[in-house]
Design an enzyme around this catalytic site. Structure first.
Site, short mmCIF file in Angstrom:
data_model
loop_
_atom_site.label_atom_id
_atom_site.label_comp_id
_atom_site.label_asym_id
_atom_site.label_seq_id
_atom_site.Cartn_x
_atom_site.Cartn_y
_atom_site.Cartn_z
N ALA A 238 0.81 -1.21 0.00
CA ALA A 238 0.00 0.00 0.00
C ALA A 238 0.84 1.27 0.00
O ALA A 238 0.31 2.37 0.18
CB ALA A 238 -0.92 0.00 1.22
N HIS B 23 8.81 -5.53 2.94
CA HIS B 23 8.49 -4.99 1.61
C HIS B 23 9.68 -5.25 0.69
O HIS B 23 10.28 -4.32 0.14
CB HIS B 23 8.15 -3.50 1.70
CG HIS B 23 6.83 -3.24 2.37
ND1 HIS B 23 5.64 -3.29 1.68
CD2 HIS B 23 6.53 -2.95 3.65
CE1 HIS B 23 4.65 -3.03 2.52
NE2 HIS B 23 5.16 -2.82 3.72
N HIS C 77 5.82 -7.60 9.36
CA HIS C 77 4.64 -8.42 9.04
C HIS C 77 4.99 -9.62 8.12
O HIS C 77 4.77 -9.59 6.92
CB HIS C 77 3.49 -7.60 8.46
CG HIS C 77 3.82 -6.56 7.44
ND1 HIS C 77 4.52 -6.83 6.29
CD2 HIS C 77 3.50 -5.24 7.38
CE1 HIS C 77 4.62 -5.74 5.56
NE2 HIS C 77 4.02 -4.76 6.21
N ALA D 160 3.96 -8.83 1.87
CA ALA D 160 4.89 -7.95 1.14
C ALA D 160 6.31 -8.51 1.11
O ALA D 160 7.28 -7.81 1.34
CB ALA D 160 4.88 -6.55 1.74
N ASP E 154 -5.05 -10.75 12.56
CA ASP E 154 -6.40 -10.18 12.49
C ASP E 154 -7.39 -11.08 11.76
O ASP E 154 -8.55 -10.72 11.57
CB ASP E 154 -6.36 -8.81 11.82
CG ASP E 154 -5.86 -8.87 10.37
OD1 ASP E 154 -5.38 -9.94 9.95
OD2 ASP E 154 -5.93 -7.84 9.68
N GLY E 155 -6.94 -12.27 11.32
CA GLY E 155 -7.81 -13.16 10.57
C GLY E 155 -7.92 -12.78 9.12
O GLY E 155 -8.62 -13.46 8.36
N ASP F 77 -0.67 -3.20 12.94
CA ASP F 77 -0.56 -2.51 11.65
C ASP F 77 -1.83 -1.70 11.40
O ASP F 77 -2.30 -1.56 10.27
CB ASP F 77 -0.33 -3.51 10.51
CG ASP F 77 0.22 -2.84 9.25
OD1 ASP F 77 0.77 -1.74 9.36
OD2 ASP F 77 0.07 -3.41 8.15
N LEU G 237 -4.36 -5.05 0.12
CA LEU G 237 -4.53 -4.82 1.55
C LEU G 237 -3.69 -3.62 1.99
O LEU G 237 -2.57 -3.42 1.53
CB LEU G 237 -4.12 -6.06 2.35
CG LEU G 237 -5.07 -7.26 2.30
CD1 LEU G 237 -4.47 -8.46 3.02
CD2 LEU G 237 -6.43 -6.91 2.90
N GLY H 192 -2.97 -2.25 5.61
CA GLY H 192 -3.08 -2.18 7.06
C GLY H 192 -4.32 -2.89 7.56
O GLY H 192 -5.01 -3.59 6.81
#
Length: 600
Positions: free
Chosen positions: A154, A211, A232, A236, A269-270, A294, A328, A330
């Site tokens: 993003a 990233h 994360h 990315a 977060d699923g 995030d 996606l 965040g």
């Protein structure tokens, strides 16, 4: 056993009937706190011959270290990657709101932005301790702009940068300053990245890999130069491949320098990570897993359009996308939600889930000696949770800063202004917790923790809640040998006239006070007229009102339905404590009304 005050005059608080997360397991022990630190009871008993001044029954709650979020882009309408005139008030709002989700410290995160944004925003971020004003700030996390175009996610492509000759100077000119920076995310496959990683590491800044299209060898080289974190995991970056697992392979690499641990962030977060992927990562490297939200500006708000730096994003349920795409951008998950989902998805123990949001991020940042644990002498930043891992109360430095009662109403302690020793109410109101929907005691029907504007918001509030600290007496200071009266003051607005001031004041909105006590006791709130009385009432001393409206001072009684009226800029409000000897000392004030206590 009498307390030995030769060590400290501060009160000792004993939290009883609880299960404490210590040494990786829940232990049936009491928690002892003094002056914002966890006490060793053996030293207290045998060296100081001391005992508790105050005991609090936790009703079999779990007590765990406060959560630490090292990647949060904003929330509640605030975007940390936007250079605005009220940036500081925005970061204050987020730090206050996340208390209800168990976060006691965080790293405000900026996504890829133009240099001008970094130059404007970073000087406004200051490392600070948490408290009634909100969660502590550990330093900024700069995610970009030195990342891969192929895995930009993003992040706006036109703002991406590469390292030119004099790579570290290029980084400095982009960011402007590194004084408040704690984490930098970059792509390790970039030319000259090794030089940058070494220089950042020398300055105590955590380098994170993300990233990126780096292969495993490039990732391992980055770790050997000082990188310790993965941004994360799975998102990315190149997907896992059996011949070259890429950055993901660091979880089981045998080329990590001895004595060093690689940590990795997971957005539980699923949405961002399938439960199977969560389980794979956790089982491969459980001690390195760090839960992050995030979260973006839309966290805590209704679905719709919001910003993420230079991009416009859309919230669709729990999904957040760059507007017009399926990329996606965040999450809108809160940290307590991530903890519960992680525990459910992996089947891990409660202790493991809690440590992924507390101990592990503290270890990543090298602050585990004071944060992320309940070890002796560490900061008393902790949570009370029920068995479902729902946060019931949040404490920072041993002070309760947020609580949810049995009916679902939430209380957040007001942050009093440091600019006035009498704690005038007008600056206080700028950071007070408010409830705009559903009133008090309606579970799930409240919007909490917001900044209140006395002129625009206050008139629309259903209720305004201020939790008087239960174990430290007056909000202004700690009084020796005193026990605080357990009480909450419920503020609401009204239009009326004060009889004592008839003819001197024009009708205007002012505050009335009602009391909503904790079980078993009606409390007092001492209303200080020391600055106001000479101007309006010609009164001396202070006026205490009880449930029946009676007065315990020489001042005239004021009915409970109309406790006082005064311009917000003039009103000073103090909590009262009741000493064991039976006397009352309102906030440590002498008869002339001067504050003899330390400013908070």
């Amino acid at each position: 056993m009498p307390s030995n005050k030769s060590v400290s005059d501060a009160p000792i608080v004993q939290f009883t009937n609880c299960r404490i997360l210590r040494s990786h397991r829940l232990q049936r022990e009491d928690l002892w706190v003094r002056e914002g630190k966890i006490l060793n009871p053996e030293k207290l008993f045998f060296d100081e011959k001391g005992s508790a001044d105050i005991q609090l029954d936790c009703k079999d709650s779990i007590i765990a270290p406060g959560f630490i979020d090292v990647q949060i882009n904003g929330g509640f309408g605030v975007d940390f990657s936007l250079a605005t005139d009220d940036f500081k008030s925005g970061i204050d709002l987020v730090s206050q709101k996340i208390l209800s989700h168990g976060v006691t410290s965080f790293c405000p995160t900026l996504v890829t932005s133009p240099p001008s944004v970094y130059h404007q925003v970073l000087p406004q971020i200051s490392i600070r301790n948490g408290g009634a004003h909100g969660a502590g700030i550990l330093g900024a996390h700069l995610e970009g702009p030195f990342i891969s175009k192929e895995k930009k996610g993003a992040h706006p492509e036109h703002c991406l940068r590469t390292f030119e000759a004099g790579a570290f100077q290029d980084l400095l000119s982009t960011y402007g300053s590194l004084d408040c920076v704690r984490i930098v995310t970059l792509a390790p496959e970039m030319k000259r990245s090794s030089e940058v990683i070494r220089e950042l590491t020398k300055r105590g800044i955590c380098v994170s890999l993300g990233h990126s299209v780096a292969n495993l060898s490039q990732a391992e080289e980055a770790v050997q130069h000082g990188a310790t974190f993965i941004t994360h995991l799975f998102n990315a970056m190149l997907p896992f491949h059996h011949r070259d697992p890429g950055i993901v392979g660091l979880l089981t690499s045998d080329k990590i320098p001895a004595g060093r641990r690689v940590f990795y962030g997971m957005i539980s977060d699923g949405i961002h990570t399938n439960p199977a992927a969560l389980r794979i990562a956790h089982r491969a490297h459980p001690k390195g897993l760090v839960l992050v939200t995030d979260a973006i500006a839309g966290m805590g708000l209704a679905p719709g359009r919001h910003t993420l730096g230079q991009q416009v994003v859309e919230i669709d349920g729990l999904n957040t996308y760059i507007a017009g795409t399926k990329t996606l951008s965040g999450s809108v998950a809160t940290m307590d939600t991530c903890v519960r989902h992680f525990q459910e998805a992996t089947g891990c123990s409660v202790e493991t889930a809690l440590e992924a949001a507390s101990l592990h991020p503290a270890q990543l940042l090298g602050i585990e000696h004071k944060k992320g644990t309940l070890n002796y002498d560490s900061d008393a930043d902790f949570l009370m949770l029920n068995d479902g891992l729902y946060v019931q109360a949040t404490y920072i430095a041993g002070e309760e800063v947020w609580r949810q009662d049995e009916l679902g109403a939430s209380y957040q302690r007001a942050a009093f202004s440091k600019r006035n020793r009498c704690f005038q109410l007008q600056p206080c109101l700028q950071q007070i917790c408010w409830c705009s929907v559903g009133g008090v005691g309606k579970a799930g029907g409240s919007v909490l923790g917001g900044i209140v504007s006395p002129r625009s918001d206050l008139k629309d509030c259903t209720a305004l809640l201020h939790g008087v600290p239960r174990h430290r007496g007056a909000p202004v200071a700690i009084l020796q040998q005193c026990e605080a009266v357990p009480a909450f003051a419920l503020f609401y607005t009204a239009h009326t006239n004060l009889p004592h001031a008839r003819g001197r004041l024009k009708p205007f909105p002012f505050l009335c006070l009602l009391f909503a006590s904790l079980p078993g006791s009606w409390g007092w709130l001492d209303i200080g007229f020391h600055q106001l009385s000479s101007q309006l009432f010609n009164l001396k001393g202070s006026c205490c009102v009880s449930r029946s409206g009676g007065s315990r001072s020489n001042s005239p009684a004021v009915p409970l339905s109309c406790v006082l009226g005064a311009r917000l800029s003039q009103l000073a409000i103090m909590g009262e404590t009741r000493c064991r000897c039976g006397t009352v000392n309102p906030c440590g004030l002498n008869p002339q009304g001067r504050d003899q206590t330390q400013e908070k």
